[in-house]
Design a protein around this motif. Structure first.
Motif, PDB file in Angstrom:
ATOM      1  N   GLU A   1       1.383   4.157  -3.081  1.00 11.24           N
ATOM      2  CA  GLU A   1       1.260   5.601  -2.869  1.00 11.24           C
ATOM      3  C   GLU A   1       2.562   6.326  -3.218  1.00 11.24           C
ATOM      4  O   GLU A   1       2.551   7.399  -3.813  1.00 11.24           O
ATOM      5  CB  GLU A   1       0.879   5.892  -1.415  1.00 11.24           C
ATOM      6  N   LEU A   2       3.671   5.720  -2.842  1.00 11.36           N
ATOM      7  CA  LEU A   2       4.975   6.314  -3.121  1.00 11.36           C
ATOM      8  C   LEU A   2       5.187   6.480  -4.623  1.00 11.36           C
ATOM      9  O   LEU A   2       5.627   7.533  -5.096  1.00 11.36           O
ATOM     10  CB  LEU A   2       6.082   5.441  -2.530  1.00 11.36           C
ATOM     11  N   LEU A   3       4.843   5.439  -5.386  1.00 10.51           N
ATOM     12  CA  LEU A   3       5.042   5.480  -6.836  1.00 10.51           C
ATOM     13  C   LEU A   3       4.172   6.536  -7.506  1.00 10.51           C
ATOM     14  O   LEU A   3       4.533   7.080  -8.554  1.00 10.51           O
ATOM     15  CB  LEU A   3       4.761   4.111  -7.450  1.00 10.51           C
ATOM     16  N   GLU A   4       3.012   6.813  -6.933  1.00 13.33           N
ATOM     17  CA  GLU A   4       2.098   7.790  -7.526  1.00 13.33           C
ATOM     18  C   GLU A   4       2.367   9.204  -7.031  1.00 13.33           C
ATOM     19  O   GLU A   4       1.751  10.164  -7.520  1.00 13.33           O
ATOM     20  CB  GLU A   4       0.652   7.416  -7.202  1.00 13.33           C
ATOM     21  N   GLY A   5       3.283   9.353  -6.074  1.00  9.25           N
ATOM     22  CA  GLY A   5       3.532  10.661  -5.482  1.00  9.25           C
ATOM     23  C   GLY A   5       4.666  11.418  -6.142  1.00  9.25           C
ATOM     24  O   GLY A   5       4.996  11.202  -7.315  1.00  9.25           O
ATOM     25  N   ASP A   6       5.263  12.313  -5.377  1.00 11.22           N
ATOM     26  CA  ASP A   6       6.350  13.146  -5.887  1.00 11.22           C
ATOM     27  C   ASP A   6       7.553  12.289  -6.259  1.00 11.22           C
ATOM     28  O   ASP A   6       7.748  11.193  -5.718  1.00 11.22           O
ATOM     29  CB  ASP A   6       6.762  14.173  -4.830  1.00 11.22           C
TER      30      ASP A   6
ATOM     31  N   GLY B   1       0.813  -1.207   0.000  1.00  5.36           N
ATOM     32  CA  GLY B   1       0.000   0.000   0.000  1.00  5.36           C
ATOM     33  C   GLY B   1       0.847   1.257   0.000  1.00  5.36           C
ATOM     34  O   GLY B   1       0.611   2.197  -0.768  1.00  5.36           O
ATOM     35  N   ALA B   2       1.866   1.269   0.873  1.00 11.45           N
ATOM     36  CA  ALA B   2       2.747   2.437   0.944  1.00 11.45           C
ATOM     37  C   ALA B   2       3.546   2.598  -0.340  1.00 11.45           C
ATOM     38  O   ALA B   2       3.779   3.723  -0.803  1.00 11.45           O
ATOM     39  CB  ALA B   2       3.683   2.305   2.150  1.00 11.45           C
ATOM     40  N   LEU B   3       3.962   1.499  -0.929  1.00 13.14           N
ATOM     41  CA  LEU B   3       4.719   1.567  -2.169  1.00 13.14           C
ATOM     42  C   LEU B   3       3.866   2.096  -3.312  1.00 13.14           C
ATOM     43  O   LEU B   3       4.335   2.876  -4.145  1.00 13.14           O
ATOM     44  CB  LEU B   3       5.285   0.192  -2.518  1.00 13.14           C
TER      45      LEU B   3
ATOM     46  N   ALA C   1      11.632  -1.792  -0.066  1.00 12.20           N
ATOM     47  CA  ALA C   1      12.325  -2.743  -0.933  1.00 12.20           C
ATOM     48  C   ALA C   1      11.301  -3.517  -1.744  1.00 12.20           C
ATOM     49  O   ALA C   1      10.201  -3.817  -1.265  1.00 12.20           O
ATOM     50  CB  ALA C   1      13.180  -3.697  -0.114  1.00 12.20           C
ATOM     51  N   ILE C   2      11.681  -3.831  -2.970  1.00  9.45           N
ATOM     52  CA  ILE C   2      10.878  -4.688  -3.850  1.00  9.45           C
ATOM     53  C   ILE C   2      11.753  -5.852  -4.289  1.00  9.45           C
ATOM     54  O   ILE C   2      12.861  -5.652  -4.791  1.00  9.45           O
ATOM     55  CB  ILE C   2      10.390  -3.930  -5.100  1.00  9.45           C
ATOM     56  N   GLY C   3      11.252  -7.065  -4.087  1.00  5.07           N
ATOM     57  CA  GLY C   3      11.940  -8.264  -4.566  1.00  5.07           C
ATOM     58  C   GLY C   3      11.197  -8.830  -5.757  1.00  5.07           C
ATOM     59  O   GLY C   3      10.028  -9.225  -5.650  1.00  5.07           O
TER      60      GLY C   3
END
Length: 440
Positions: A44-49, A40-42, A236-238
């Motif tokens: 949001e992170l990808l869609e943000g600044d 969920g946080a990732l 992190a993404i695996g």
């Protein structure tokens, strides 16, 4: 067109698929996420600044391979979203090597590692844009580990790692249970990778690291270290380890890795590798290794189901990935060579480099003008005996450079050696061998 301009055109044509609500949705659909810190946080992170992220590549060989290509394309997809990639080539971690499941790595010399760092940096640069506000930046972890003394490393970094936790990491546990055991050198690798993430967070505000899922223990060593030292969250993404539908490891060809360097794996061999993907695997390969849209891939999925004999998906896959890695000129050469080898084109039109690459993948015989073609067939193992070779010639099923061999005692002549070096023997429609002139 120059190689630089061609590379620019290839990258300019790349797009994420805007039919997905978010980039995270697309990454999941493409099968690029096996494990992550917080979906969920990732998302949001990808869609943000715009933010800074990285992936590390260790110079344990002179070239990157298909497993690394998965990471490079993930980095590129995030860059297309506006985020800022760091391509780390490990000048220090490459001197050690991450633990393999079975045995210690052979340590390479510093000069060798330094050379390989340069080669890998050049390869990484080819897949990420160096233009715009989110231009790719190359970094080398030797820059921050070399000045660090052993005492400082143990005091400032090592104290944050618990041995019990380190022992539970998959790679370490596997080695501890093997006959080879594990050295302190390789055991320390996860600390060095964690330190990389901390330094990149400090220097560039880097908040995300990607890597293969088999590196998950090393990936989260960095997120844990950042949390303990800086009191910040990091991600992190695996990515999944790509396997074939039969469970075998993807990216291996008769025991050899499929390298991105054309000198280690010719564009012809590279193209053929993708062309030979199984129907059960080809759609997943299109998702991971191309920038084709969901709609385009769905059309090929239908073709695989309805008309698998046309191998349309495999041809498109081979075209897309070979062009991505080697460019359109080399790809067209591979296509022309593929057709010519099997009698659907003129071998004499192939340039020497393409012909050399194509014939190098075939069974071989060494010959000079005057050698009997029947004997060359035996040496190349197209047949088991001279008698069998002569019968095949008599029946009209043997060709030299796509020209029928008409006499059982026919000899190789100088004109048969294309570019003065190479000839192609064919028995029937599909059984091939290369003939290479003897070196003087």
């Amino acid at each position: 067109m120059s190689a630089t301009n061609e590379r620019h055109e290839i990258m300019t044509a790349q797009r994420n698929d805007d039919s997905f609500p978010t980039l995270w949705d697309e990454l999941e659909w493409r099968g690029l996420v096996h494990v992550s810190t917080d979906p969920g946080a990732l998302s949001e992170l990808l869609e943000g600044d715009p933010f800074t992220y990285y992936c590390g590549f260790d110079p344990t060989a002179p070239s990157l391979h298909l497993g690394n290509l998965v990471q490079l394309l993930l980095l590129r997809r995030l860059q297309l979203k506006g985020h800022m990639p760091l391509g780390l080539v490990g000048g220090s971690t490459g001197l050690i090597g991450d633990p393999r499941p079975t045995a210690e790595r052979t340590l390479n010399s510093r000069d060798t590692v330094e050379e390989w760092v340069s080669r890998l940096q050049a390869q990484v640069s080819r897949f990420l844009s160096a233009d715009g506000d989110n231009a790719m930046r190359l970094v080398n972890n030797l820059d921050w580990t070399a000045p660090l003394s052993a005492i400082d490393f143990l005091r400032e970094i090592g104290k944050h790692f618990r041995v019990g936790t380190m022992l539970k990491k998959d790679a370490v546990a596997a080695r501890l249970n093997s006959e080879a055991g594990i050295s302190y050198t390789e055991f320390s690798y996860q600390i060095l990778q964690g330190y990389d993430f901390l330094e990149l967070n400090r220097q560039y505000g880097c908040v995300l690291q990607s890597g293969g899922s088999d590196q998950w223990g090393n990936l989260i060593s960095g997120t844990d270290l950042i949390r303990k030292v800086e009191g910040k969250s990091a991600h992190a993404i695996g990515t999944p380890l790509i396997t074939n539908s039969d469970g075998t490891k993807f990216g291996k060809s008769e025991g050899n890795a499929i390298w991105l360097d054309p000198e280690m794996c010719s564009p012809f061999a590279f193209y053929q590798f993708w062309l030979n993907q199984a129907d059960a695997d080809v759609i997943d390969r299109l998702k991971v290794f191309t920038f084709m849209s969901r709609a385009e891939i769905a059309e090929y999925e239908t073709q695989v189901a309805d008309e698998p004999f046309k191998r349309a998906a495999q041809k498109r896959l081979a075209l897309e990935v070979t062009t991505l890695v080697h460019g359109s000129v080399a790809t067209q050469g591979a296509i022309d060579a593929s057709g010519a080898l099997f009698g659907r084109g003129d071998l004499t039109t192939l340039d020497e480099l393409t012909l050399a690459g194509a014939t190098s993948e075939l069974p071989q015989a060494v010959g000079t003008p005057g050698a009997q073609i029947a004997q060359l067939m035996v040496e190349a193992e197209l047949v088991t005996s001279l008698g069998e070779a002569r019968r095949a010639i008599k029946q009209g099923g043997v060709y030299i450079n796509n020209v029928a061999v008409t006499a059982e005692d026919q000899e190789l002549v100088a004109a048969d050696l294309l570019h003065g070096k190479y000839a192609v023997l064919r028995r029937g429609k599909k059984t091939l061998a290369g003939v290479t002139a003897k070196a003087d």
